[in-house]
Design a protein around this motif. Structure first.
Motif, short mmCIF file in Angstrom:
data_model
loop_
_atom_site.label_atom_id
_atom_site.label_comp_id
_atom_site.label_asym_id
_atom_site.label_seq_id
_atom_site.Cartn_x
_atom_site.Cartn_y
_atom_site.Cartn_z
N VAL A 179 0.74 -1.20 -0.02
CA VAL A 179 -0.33 0.00 -0.14
C VAL A 179 1.05 1.15 0.30
N GLY A 180 0.41 2.29 -0.71
CA GLY A 180 1.30 3.57 -0.66
C GLY A 180 0.15 4.67 -0.52
N LEU A 181 0.52 5.42 0.53
CA LEU A 181 -0.32 6.68 0.85
C LEU A 181 0.56 7.79 0.41
N ASN A 182 0.35 8.13 -0.85
CA ASN A 182 1.35 9.28 -1.39
C ASN A 182 0.76 10.72 -1.09
N ILE A 183 1.61 11.75 -1.17
CA ILE A 183 1.40 12.90 -0.93
C ILE A 183 1.94 13.99 -1.82
N GLU A 184 1.31 15.04 -2.09
CA GLU A 184 1.66 15.86 -3.21
C GLU A 184 3.02 16.90 -2.31
N LEU A 185 4.35 16.89 -2.79
CA LEU A 185 5.10 17.53 -2.05
C LEU A 185 6.15 18.55 -3.19
N PRO A 186 6.66 19.59 -2.83
CA PRO A 186 7.34 20.21 -4.01
C PRO A 186 8.64 19.52 -4.33
N HIS A 187 8.93 18.46 -3.67
CA HIS A 187 10.31 17.74 -4.12
C HIS A 187 10.37 16.53 -3.24
N GLU A 188 11.19 15.65 -3.85
CA GLU A 188 11.49 14.46 -3.23
C GLU A 188 9.99 13.41 -3.58
N GLN A 189 8.83 13.73 -3.33
CA GLN A 189 8.01 12.81 -3.40
C GLN A 189 7.44 12.51 -4.40
N HIS A 190 7.56 11.21 -5.02
CA HIS A 190 6.70 10.64 -6.44
C HIS A 190 6.57 8.96 -6.20
N GLU A 191 5.59 8.94 -6.75
CA GLU A 191 4.88 7.46 -6.51
C GLU A 191 5.95 6.52 -6.92
N ASN A 192 6.19 5.38 -6.10
CA ASN A 192 7.19 4.42 -6.51
C ASN A 192 6.50 3.09 -7.39
N PRO A 193 7.17 2.45 -8.20
CA PRO A 193 6.59 1.28 -8.72
C PRO A 193 6.32 0.18 -8.34
N TYR A 194 6.36 0.05 -6.74
CA TYR A 194 6.14 -1.42 -6.32
C TYR A 194 4.86 -1.47 -5.31
N ILE A 195 4.06 -0.41 -5.65
CA ILE A 195 2.63 -0.36 -4.97
C ILE A 195 1.53 -1.13 -5.83
N ASP A 196 0.83 -1.91 -5.08
CA ASP A 196 -0.33 -2.45 -5.75
C ASP A 196 -1.14 -1.45 -6.53
N ASP A 197 -1.57 -1.91 -7.64
CA ASP A 197 -2.31 -0.73 -8.47
C ASP A 197 -3.44 -0.08 -7.91
N ASP A 198 -4.34 -1.13 -7.22
CA ASP A 198 -5.29 -0.74 -6.56
C ASP A 198 -5.38 0.08 -4.96
N LYS A 199 -4.07 0.07 -4.80
CA LYS A 199 -3.82 0.44 -3.23
C LYS A 199 -2.82 1.42 -3.12
N LEU A 245 -3.27 5.78 -2.81
CA LEU A 245 -3.88 6.59 -2.34
C LEU A 245 -3.15 8.05 -2.41
N ASP A 246 -3.64 9.08 -2.90
CA ASP A 246 -3.07 10.24 -2.92
C ASP A 246 -3.83 11.28 -1.95
N PHE A 247 -2.85 12.01 -1.19
CA PHE A 247 -3.42 13.07 -0.18
C PHE A 247 -2.79 14.42 -0.17
N ASP A 248 -3.47 15.34 -0.11
CA ASP A 248 -3.06 16.64 0.10
C ASP A 248 -2.59 17.09 1.27
N TYR A 249 -3.17 16.41 2.38
CA TYR A 249 -3.17 16.91 3.75
C TYR A 249 -2.34 15.81 4.57
N PHE A 250 -1.43 16.15 5.22
CA PHE A 250 -0.24 15.58 6.05
C PHE A 250 -1.30 14.72 7.29
N PHE A 251 -2.02 15.69 7.77
CA PHE A 251 -2.73 15.24 8.95
C PHE A 251 -3.96 14.17 8.51
N VAL A 252 -4.43 14.12 7.38
CA VAL A 252 -5.28 13.03 6.89
C VAL A 252 -4.69 11.80 6.85
#
Length: 236
Positions: free
Chosen positions: A106-126, A128-135
């Motif tokens: 599972v990958g809980l991805n978040i939008e960041l100005p640098h460093e963060q990009h989705e890696n290729p080893y996450i299950d396709d259906d798992k 999730l993209d977030f805008d809020y760190f606290f969520v």
């Protein structure tokens, strides 16, 4: 200072006028609700998982990357899925190990100005993209049966101390928190002992809320021992 220059400074430091704050706050409620709803609906189906987090800057040839991958692999062989922040570095290593072990990744991805990009080893259906760190932090805590903290920066410390605080204050049920890398974590633990405990800001017993280890087998032992000791099922 001209109005244009003022606007550039505001944009650089993400500052808003009071009217912008009031307007944006009202509409942000719906975006926040949407992230919670999607997270709850999708993560409620993933089964028992352990979250692995650490620096996004850790390279694939680093010992901690390889260790995180092996930890994830062995956890999947013990029936756990793996949750990460979805990005590169330690997060990628965790998802890679889960994939190698044939477990839930599972990958809980978040939008960041640098460093963060989705890696290729996450299950396709798992993914999730977030805008809020606290969520995103709520999702980590709610759907993880354990936390494995690899060496990292501010984000790692943020996740670690939030989990410890929630358990310490009994806002959530206790679960195993494992710090991996004795050399990395020892100076921090020494500071907790020599400063926070000495000044009465935390209790000595609070140090029992987490364990420090150096190997993948020790991680498994801590997590398995916790659930055996308290007779909990990791899929609660």
């Amino acid at each position: 200072m001209t109005k244009n220059e003022e606007n550039k400074i505001r944009e650089k430091f993400k500052q808003k006028t009071w009217n912008e704050v009031k307007t944006n706050d009202s509409w942000a409620i719906f975006k926040i609700m949407a992230e919670f709803v999607e997270g709850f609906e999708r993560l409620s189906k993933i089964g028992p998982c352990v979250t692995i987090y650490g620096s996004a800057r850790t390279k694939p040839d680093h010992k901690y990357y390889k260790l995180a991958e092996n930890i994830a692999y062995k956890l999947t062989k013990h029936g756990y899925g793996i949750i990460t922040g979805g990005g590169p570095g330690i997060m990628e290593a965790g998802n890679k190990g889960a994939k190698r072990g044939g477990g839930t990744s599972v990958g809980l991805n978040i939008e960041l100005p640098h460093e963060q990009h989705e890696n290729p080893y996450i299950d396709d259906d798992k993914v999730l993209d977030f805008d809020y760190f606290f969520v995103r932090k709520v999702m980590f805590t709610k759907y993880s049966q354990g936390f494995v903290a690899m060496p990292g920066g501010f984000g790692t410390m943020d996740e670690l101390f939030e989990a410890i605080t929630l358990i310490q204050t009994k806002k959530i049920g206790k679960f195993p928190i494992v710090l991996v890398g004795v050399t990395f974590w020892t100076p921090l633990i020494d500071w907790l002992k020599n400063t926070l405990i000495e000044q009465g800001n935390i209790n000595k017993e609070d140090l029992n809320l987490f364990s420090i280890v150096d190997s993948e087998d020790e991680v498994l032992e801590v997590i398995d021992t916790f659930y055996n000791k308290y007779k909990f099922s990791p899929n609660f």
